[in-house]
Design a protein around this motif. Structure first.
Motif, PDB file in Angstrom:
ATOM      1  N   ARG A  81       0.833  -1.218   0.000  1.00 39.69           N
ATOM      2  CA  ARG A  81       0.000   0.000   0.000  1.00 39.69           C
ATOM      3  C   ARG A  81       0.865   1.265   0.000  1.00 39.69           C
ATOM      4  O   ARG A  81       0.661   2.168  -0.793  1.00 39.69           O
ATOM      5  N   THR A 118       2.800   5.591  -3.900  1.00 37.03           N
ATOM      6  CA  THR A 118       3.201   6.930  -4.355  1.00 37.03           C
ATOM      7  C   THR A 118       4.558   6.889  -5.049  1.00 37.03           C
ATOM      8  O   THR A 118       4.730   7.428  -6.147  1.00 37.03           O
ATOM      9  N   LYS A 124      -2.619  14.087  -9.655  1.00 37.94           N
ATOM     10  CA  LYS A 124      -3.094  13.451  -8.422  1.00 37.94           C
ATOM     11  C   LYS A 124      -4.427  14.053  -8.034  1.00 37.94           C
ATOM     12  O   LYS A 124      -4.510  15.254  -7.797  1.00 37.94           O
ATOM     13  N   HIS A 176      -8.202   5.210   1.070  1.00 46.49           N
ATOM     14  CA  HIS A 176      -8.617   4.902   2.435  1.00 46.49           C
ATOM     15  C   HIS A 176     -10.095   4.535   2.397  1.00 46.49           C
ATOM     16  O   HIS A 176     -10.965   5.411   2.493  1.00 46.49           O
ATOM     17  N   ASN A 207      -4.718   8.612  -9.209  1.00 47.44           N
ATOM     18  CA  ASN A 207      -3.488   9.078  -9.849  1.00 47.44           C
ATOM     19  C   ASN A 207      -3.610   8.771 -11.333  1.00 47.44           C
ATOM     20  O   ASN A 207      -4.059   7.676 -11.702  1.00 47.44           O
ATOM     21  N   HIS A 260      -5.761  16.333   0.751  1.00 51.16           N
ATOM     22  CA  HIS A 260      -4.546  17.006   0.279  1.00 51.16           C
ATOM     23  C   HIS A 260      -4.723  18.509   0.147  1.00 51.16           C
ATOM     24  O   HIS A 260      -3.748  19.237   0.071  1.00 51.16           O
TER      25      HIS A 260
HETATM   26  C1  2HG Z   1      -1.473   8.334   0.724  1.00 50.97           C
HETATM   27  O1  2HG Z   1      -2.587   8.009   1.102  1.00 50.97           O
HETATM   28  C2  2HG Z   1      -1.188   9.780   0.477  1.00 50.97           C
HETATM   29  O2  2HG Z   1      -0.542   7.524   0.610  1.00 50.97           O
HETATM   30  C3  2HG Z   1      -0.607  10.042  -0.924  1.00 50.97           C
HETATM   31  O3  2HG Z   1      -2.320  10.547   0.709  1.00 50.97           O
HETATM   32  C4  2HG Z   1      -1.566   9.779  -2.022  1.00 50.97           C
HETATM   33  O4  2HG Z   1       0.181   9.776  -3.664  1.00 50.97           O
HETATM   34  C5  2HG Z   1      -1.022   9.931  -3.456  1.00 50.97           C
HETATM   35  O5  2HG Z   1      -1.809  10.213  -4.369  1.00 50.97           O
END
Ligand code: 2HG
Ligand code: ZN
Length: 462
Positions: free
Chosen positions: A323, A327, A338, A373, A382, A412
């Motif tokens: 998980r 990124t 994003k 989440h 993305n 974000h």
């Molecule tokens: C995550 O949940 C961060 O890992 C980054 O909010 C999300 O890279 C991302 O789009």
């Protein structure tokens, strides 16, 4: 307006020569954010040591009519923490005071530059914990996460950063300092300025310190990665686990395209024999080992096709790596757009399938990678394969989000990335109210111009 050199010397007199950076080699790391999509040249970077120096820096910039971009760990993903061109970057990384934990109140006061991993370790030494947790925990800072109201993995259980903020010390646009660090949980005396500044993305004030709520430390963890028959089954399972288990700490989802990228980038081997419609990572945390209650809740659960349980901390870290490496693996494949969005839980599964169709229709070359989440309805869309200034993919995704009753920014922020779409999920009355607050607190418009709203010309100081 002072010349660049004039302002640089004034700021050097405040913060010291070593902490006013003008050499492009030294400023470069402050000028591009984690996406690499957002970048601009700073007029200079200034790194004050404390609140008094920060206030003096803001006063000098205000007098010079110099716009300011406040910056923490520079882990932002919407272009809100890097210059667009010619701003002063005000880096808060040197504000690193971390007071002893106040065990009686279960609170701690921390400087803006303290990292999330540091405040977590500090709280844990005192038998407590700081409940905000995110993949960028090593670099993300207290100040930056407050300014963006950062969310992360444990929001469904503990709420986002704003829910942890008991008080704030912040420098206003004219250099005055507002300080509410007494730690009183009940304090209904006027407007909730800390609540307003949290999530204001550096447009209303510069956070210098904060008083933060801590939670009981729970060390016994049970983690499982599940292959699910469908996204709808994952959403249903999340609801069921929440109903049955008080110990649920994180519920994350990702998909085949992300699993393939992560395995290719990290060299991890696949957890299951075949690809899955949806991967669901669940973690429980409690004082007593929650493994048995998690296994019981998952036993016979609808839609679970495959499962892998972590038996020790190393296996737990390995499951999380699928998980958390999303990124970096996406970044290695290109510069993504994003789109961090929330949907009502009842529409999350529909969004997941429709967004792929809309993207394919709007931008055939787009390569979506979705993860997020699932416990709080937040997906990170993305999109690879789209030029940095081509906003067709953003438009298609964000319009669908609005149609389905979601929000164009979950955790974000709006930054500069989402400014053109703010009206999709905020009414004109709402935007007017927000603009009035901005104008009242920053009449010159020097704090992070271009973030949340389109930039307006800087006005002369009063
Ligand atoms: C995550 O949940 C961060 O890992 C980054 O909010 C999300 O890279 C991302 O789009
Ligand atoms: Zn996230």
């Amino acid at each position: 307006m002072s010349s660049a050199d004039g302002l640089a010397s004034e700021l050097a007199a405040i913060a010291g020569r070593d902490h006013v950076l003008v050499d492009p080699e030294l400023t470069a790391s402050y000028e591009t954010d984690w996406t690499r999509r957002f970048t601009g040249r700073a007029r200079l970077v200034v790194r004050p040591a404390d609140t008094a120096e920060t206030a003096a820096v803001v006063r000098a910039c205000a007098a010079a009519g110099a716009p300011i971009v406040p910056q923490g760990g520079n882990t932002g993903l919407v272009g809100g923490s890097v210059p667009r061109g010619g701003e002063v970057v005000l880096s808060l990384v040197r504000l690193r005071d971390l007071e002893p934990v106040d065990r009686l109140a279960a609170q701690v006061t921390a400087g803006a530059g303290v990292s999330i991993v540091e405040i977590q370790a500090h709280a844990r030494e005192a038998g407590l914990d700081y409940p905000v947790d995110l993949a960028s925990r090593e670099s993300a800072t207290v100040g930056g996460t407050i300014a963006t109201n950062a969310g992360g993995m444990r929001v469904a259980r503990y709420g986002p950063t704003r829910a942890q903020v008991v008080g704030i010390e912040a420098v206003l646009a004219d250099g005055q300092v507002v300080s509410r660090l007494s730690g009183l949980t009940k304090d209904n005396t006027g407007y909730d300025l800390p609540g307003l500044i949290a999530g204001s993305e550096g447009t209303l004030a510069v956070v210098t310190r904060a008083r933060l709520r801590l939670v009981p430390r729970v060390d016994a963890r049970a983690t499982a990665l599940l292959g699910m028959a469908s996204t709808a089954a994952a959403v249903e399972l999340a609801a069921k686990l929440r109903e049955r288990l008080q110990s649920v700490d994180a519920m994350e989802a990702f998909f085949e395209e992300g699993m393939a990228l992560v395995c290719a980038h990290t060299g991890l081997s696949r957890p299951f024999a075949g690809p899955q419609a949806c991967y669901f990572l669940v973690e429980c945390a409690a004082r007593e080992d929650p493994a048995a209650e998690l296994a019981a809740a998952l036993d016979g659960a609808a839609g679970v096709v495959e499962s892998a349980f972590a038996r020790d901390p190393a296996q737990r870290r390995a499951l999380w790596r699928y998980r958390e490496a999303h990124t970096e693996s996406i970044n290695a494949a290109g510069v993504p757009h994003k789109l961090d969005v929330t949907l009502p839980s009842a529409r999350l599964a529909r969004f997941e399938s429709e967004v792929r169709q809309r993207l394919a229709a709007a931008v055939p070359e787009a390569r979506p990678v979705l993860f997020g989440h699932v416990g709080d309805g937040n997906l990170h869309v993305n999109v690879l394969g789209v030029g940095p200034d081509d906003d067709r993919a953003d438009d298609a995704v964000l319009r669908l989000v609005a149609e389905l009753g979601g929000s164009i920014s979950a955790e974000h922020g709006v930054g500069v990335a989402k400014v053109p779409w703010l009206h999709l999920t905020r009414s004109s009355a709402d935007i007017t109210a927000m603009r009035r607050i901005k104008d009242a607190l920053d009449p010159q418009g020097i704090l992070n111009p271009g973030v949340i709203f389109p930039a307006t010309p800087i006005r002369a100081g009063g």
